[in-house]
Design a protein around this motif. Structure first.
Motif, PDB file in Angstrom:
ATOM      1  N   PRO A   1      44.424 -21.202   6.018  1.00  0.00           N
ATOM      2  CA  PRO A   1      43.221 -21.647   5.252  1.00  0.00           C
ATOM      3  C   PRO A   1      42.344 -20.492   4.282  1.00  0.00           C
ATOM      4  CG  PRO A   1      42.666 -22.010   7.398  1.00  0.00           C
ATOM      5  CD  PRO A   1      44.193 -20.998   7.563  1.00  0.00           C
ATOM      6  N   THR A   2      41.904 -20.786   3.430  1.00  0.00           N
ATOM      7  CA  THR A   2      40.955 -19.845   2.490  1.00  0.00           C
ATOM      8  C   THR A   2      39.821 -20.450   2.753  1.00  0.00           C
ATOM      9  OG1 THR A   2      42.551 -19.800   0.681  1.00  0.00           O
ATOM     10  CG2 THR A   2      40.346 -19.038   0.324  1.00  0.00           C
ATOM     11  N   ILE A   3      39.015 -19.504   3.763  1.00  0.00           N
ATOM     12  CA  ILE A   3      37.533 -19.504   4.102  1.00  0.00           C
ATOM     13  C   ILE A   3      36.652 -18.601   3.422  1.00  0.00           C
ATOM     14  CG2 ILE A   3      36.229 -19.844   6.198  1.00  0.00           C
ATOM     15  CD1 ILE A   3      38.808 -20.462   7.647  1.00  0.00           C
ATOM     16  N   SER A   4      35.556 -19.327   3.153  1.00  0.00           N
ATOM     17  CA  SER A   4      34.406 -18.049   2.743  1.00  0.00           C
ATOM     18  C   SER A   4      33.258 -18.343   3.526  1.00  0.00           C
ATOM     19  CB  SER A   4      33.981 -18.193   1.276  1.00  0.00           C
ATOM     20  OG  SER A   4      33.594 -19.658   1.071  1.00  0.00           O
ATOM     21  N   LEU A   5      32.646 -17.453   3.751  1.00  0.00           N
ATOM     22  CA  LEU A   5      31.419 -17.516   4.477  1.00  0.00           C
ATOM     23  C   LEU A   5      30.157 -16.839   3.883  1.00  0.00           C
ATOM     24  CD1 LEU A   5      29.997 -17.995   7.504  1.00  0.00           C
ATOM     25  CD2 LEU A   5      31.119 -16.049   8.405  1.00  0.00           C
ATOM     26  N   SER A   6      29.186 -17.268   3.813  1.00  0.00           N
ATOM     27  CA  SER A   6      28.054 -16.485   3.411  1.00  0.00           C
ATOM     28  C   SER A   6      26.617 -16.926   3.855  1.00  0.00           C
ATOM     29  CB  SER A   6      27.911 -16.545   1.732  1.00  0.00           C
ATOM     30  OG  SER A   6      27.575 -18.005   1.521  1.00  0.00           O
ATOM     31  N   TYR A   7      25.931 -16.013   3.969  1.00  0.00           N
ATOM     32  CA  TYR A   7      24.427 -16.312   4.541  1.00  0.00           C
ATOM     33  C   TYR A   7      23.419 -16.039   3.362  1.00  0.00           C
ATOM     34  CZ  TYR A   7      25.925 -16.670   9.308  1.00  0.00           C
ATOM     35  OH  TYR A   7      26.627 -17.109  10.436  1.00  0.00           O
ATOM     36  N   PRO A   8      22.307 -16.744   3.148  1.00  0.00           N
ATOM     37  CA  PRO A   8      21.282 -16.473   2.328  1.00  0.00           C
ATOM     38  C   PRO A   8      20.610 -15.052   2.611  1.00  0.00           C
ATOM     39  CG  PRO A   8      20.586 -18.322   3.450  1.00  0.00           C
ATOM     40  CD  PRO A   8      21.940 -18.032   4.209  1.00  0.00           C
ATOM     41  N   ALA A   9      19.958 -14.572   1.655  1.00  0.00           N
ATOM     42  CA  ALA A   9      18.938 -13.410   2.036  1.00  0.00           C
ATOM     43  C   ALA A   9      17.751 -14.196   2.652  1.00  0.00           C
ATOM     44  CB  ALA A   9      18.804 -12.596   0.890  1.00  0.00           C
ATOM     45  N   ILE A  10      17.173 -13.595   3.687  1.00  0.00           N
ATOM     46  CA  ILE A  10      15.893 -14.125   4.275  1.00  0.00           C
ATOM     47  C   ILE A  10      14.955 -13.169   5.052  1.00  0.00           C
ATOM     48  CG2 ILE A  10      17.291 -14.184   6.729  1.00  0.00           C
ATOM     49  CD1 ILE A  10      15.814 -17.329   6.063  1.00  0.00           C
ATOM     50  N   SER A  11      13.860 -13.210   4.902  1.00  0.00           N
ATOM     51  CA  SER A  11      12.852 -12.335   5.352  1.00  0.00           C
ATOM     52  C   SER A  11      12.114 -13.159   6.636  1.00  0.00           C
ATOM     53  CB  SER A  11      11.948 -11.893   4.357  1.00  0.00           C
ATOM     54  OG  SER A  11      11.226 -13.031   4.007  1.00  0.00           O
ATOM     55  N   GLY A  12      11.873 -12.471   7.659  1.00  0.00           N
ATOM     56  CA  GLY A  12      11.184 -12.980   8.819  1.00  0.00           C
ATOM     57  C   GLY A  12      10.338 -12.209   9.361  1.00  0.00           C
ATOM     58  N   GLN A  13       9.263 -12.775  10.062  1.00  0.00           N
ATOM     59  CA  GLN A  13       8.190 -12.235  10.695  1.00  0.00           C
ATOM     60  C   GLN A  13       8.349 -12.050  12.310  1.00  0.00           C
ATOM     61  OE1 GLN A  13       4.735 -14.647   9.650  1.00  0.00           O
ATOM     62  NE2 GLN A  13       4.757 -13.942   7.540  1.00  0.00           N
ATOM     63  N   ILE A  14       7.752 -11.132  12.720  1.00  0.00           N
ATOM     64  CA  ILE A  14       7.963 -10.893  14.140  1.00  0.00           C
ATOM     65  C   ILE A  14       7.306 -12.023  14.728  1.00  0.00           C
ATOM     66  CG2 ILE A  14       7.170  -9.240  15.990  1.00  0.00           C
ATOM     67  CD1 ILE A  14       7.288  -6.739  13.922  1.00  0.00           C
ATOM     68  N   GLY A  15       7.948 -12.551  15.837  1.00  0.00           N
ATOM     69  CA  GLY A  15       7.560 -13.548  16.652  1.00  0.00           C
ATOM     70  C   GLY A  15       7.564 -14.912  16.137  1.00  0.00           C
ATOM     71  N   THR A  16       8.369 -15.148  14.841  1.00  0.00           N
ATOM     72  CA  THR A  16       8.554 -16.316  14.441  1.00  0.00           C
ATOM     73  C   THR A  16       9.881 -16.614  14.212  1.00  0.00           C
ATOM     74  OG1 THR A  16       6.786 -15.848  12.769  1.00  0.00           O
ATOM     75  CG2 THR A  16       8.304 -17.832  12.333  1.00  0.00           C
ATOM     76  N   PHE A  17      10.119 -17.834  15.015  1.00  0.00           N
ATOM     77  CA  PHE A  17      11.679 -18.199  15.185  1.00  0.00           C
ATOM     78  C   PHE A  17      12.367 -18.428  13.888  1.00  0.00           C
ATOM     79  CE2 PHE A  17      14.774 -21.788  15.537  1.00  0.00           C
ATOM     80  CZ  PHE A  17      15.595 -21.393  16.560  1.00  0.00           C
ATOM     81  N   LEU A  18      13.553 -18.085  13.546  1.00  0.00           N
ATOM     82  CA  LEU A  18      14.230 -18.411  12.446  1.00  0.00           C
ATOM     83  C   LEU A  18      15.482 -18.824  12.715  1.00  0.00           C
ATOM     84  CD1 LEU A  18      13.974 -15.084  10.395  1.00  0.00           C
ATOM     85  CD2 LEU A  18      12.950 -17.207   9.709  1.00  0.00           C
ATOM     86  N   SER A  19      16.115 -19.975  11.747  1.00  0.00           N
ATOM     87  CA  SER A  19      17.362 -20.418  12.112  1.00  0.00           C
ATOM     88  C   SER A  19      18.004 -20.556  10.623  1.00  0.00           C
ATOM     89  CB  SER A  19      17.397 -21.936  12.626  1.00  0.00           C
ATOM     90  OG  SER A  19      18.585 -22.333  12.399  1.00  0.00           O
ATOM     91  N   VAL A  20      19.079 -19.620  10.459  1.00  0.00           N
ATOM     92  CA  VAL A  20      19.775 -19.312   9.293  1.00  0.00           C
ATOM     93  C   VAL A  20      21.276 -19.826   9.300  1.00  0.00           C
ATOM     94  CG1 VAL A  20      20.380 -17.522   7.520  1.00  0.00           C
ATOM     95  CG2 VAL A  20      18.406 -17.355   9.026  1.00  0.00           C
ATOM     96  N   PRO A  21      21.495 -21.015   8.589  1.00  0.00           N
ATOM     97  CA  PRO A  21      22.759 -21.498   8.581  1.00  0.00           C
ATOM     98  C   PRO A  21      23.534 -20.989   7.524  1.00  0.00           C
ATOM     99  CG  PRO A  21      21.375 -23.111   7.307  1.00  0.00           C
ATOM    100  CD  PRO A  21      20.422 -22.097   7.882  1.00  0.00           C
ATOM    101  N   PRO A  22      24.985 -20.850   7.846  1.00  0.00           N
ATOM    102  CA  PRO A  22      25.721 -19.993   6.892  1.00  0.00           C
ATOM    103  C   PRO A  22      26.233 -21.083   5.986  1.00  0.00           C
ATOM    104  CG  PRO A  22      26.875 -20.560   9.098  1.00  0.00           C
ATOM    105  CD  PRO A  22      25.492 -21.106   9.121  1.00  0.00           C
ATOM    106  N   THR A  23      26.850 -20.654   4.803  1.00  0.00           N
ATOM    107  CA  THR A  23      27.427 -21.577   3.737  1.00  0.00           C
ATOM    108  C   THR A  23      28.850 -21.191   4.090  1.00  0.00           C
ATOM    109  OG1 THR A  23      25.890 -21.445   2.227  1.00  0.00           O
ATOM    110  CG2 THR A  23      27.888 -22.276   1.290  1.00  0.00           C
ATOM    111  N   VAL A  24      29.811 -22.418   4.471  1.00  0.00           N
ATOM    112  CA  VAL A  24      31.162 -22.243   4.731  1.00  0.00           C
ATOM    113  C   VAL A  24      31.935 -23.165   3.993  1.00  0.00           C
ATOM    114  CG1 VAL A  24      32.951 -22.322   6.427  1.00  0.00           C
ATOM    115  CG2 VAL A  24      30.465 -21.554   7.297  1.00  0.00           C
TER     116      VAL A  24
END
Length: 181
Positions: A156-179
């Motif tokens: 299968p042809t699969i593409s995977l990408s993540y958006p650019a993100i900035s985070g702060q120390i001590g702050t929880f991040l959840s970054v979903p991929p685009t598939v």
């Protein structure tokens, strides 16, 4: 000409000048038609040896065709339908001995459809499907027709990408991929 009231199968004609029989069957397959063709010259007097008779059998068989080479993608559902002449009703589809389908695909014995989701990647060894009616078991060429096919399964042809993100120390991040694929 046909002899003694015999007639050619529906859809065929006999050229009286050349003796060539031509046409396309319009009768149901599974039939054996016995006919005698008569050729004569002069006055067509059999007592003078001016007549020759030639017995002939017509075997009317259906056609069965699968696409010779079908591309498929692993993990993507697939259905392949056979082309079967409308002249043959009923029958059972099966794989010929020694033939197998790729993992994830199955043959429907009633319709001949090959369907499912192919699992493995790579070229598949050709397989043969048989269509058997059960009629004319004493005349094997009329009982079964076959078609050879191959399914090539690609990745299968699969593409995977993540958006650019900035985070702060001590702050929880959840970054979903685009598939896709």
């Amino acid at each position: 000409s046909a002899y003694g009231g015999d007639s050619l199968p529906p859809g065929f004609t006999l050229n009286p000048a050349t003796g060539v029989i031509s046409g396309a069957a319009t009768a149901a397959p599974g039939r054996v038609i016995d006919i005698t063709i008569q050729a004569c010259w002069g006055s067509c007097n059999p007592d003078l040896g001016e007549v020759r008779l030639a017995p002939m059998q017509f075997w009317i068989v259906p056609s069965l065709n699968y696409p010779a080479n079908t591309p498929a993608t692993a993990g993507v559902p697939l259905t392949i339908n056979p082309s079967v002449s409308t002249l043959w009703n009923g029958g059972v589809f099966s794989l010929a001995p020694g033939s197998s389908l790729p993992a994830g695909l199955n043959l429907n014995p009633a319709t001949g459809a090959i369907s499912g989701t192919p699992q493995a990647v790579g070229a598949v060894v050709p397989f043969m499907v048989r269509y058997t009616t059960g009629v004319n078991v004493l005349v094997p060429p009329l009982q079964t027709v076959e078609s050879v096919a191959q399914i090539n399964i690609s990745s299968p042809t699969i593409s995977l990408s993540y958006p650019a993100i900035s985070g702060q120390i001590g702050t929880f991040l959840s970054v979903p991929p685009t598939v896709s694929g």
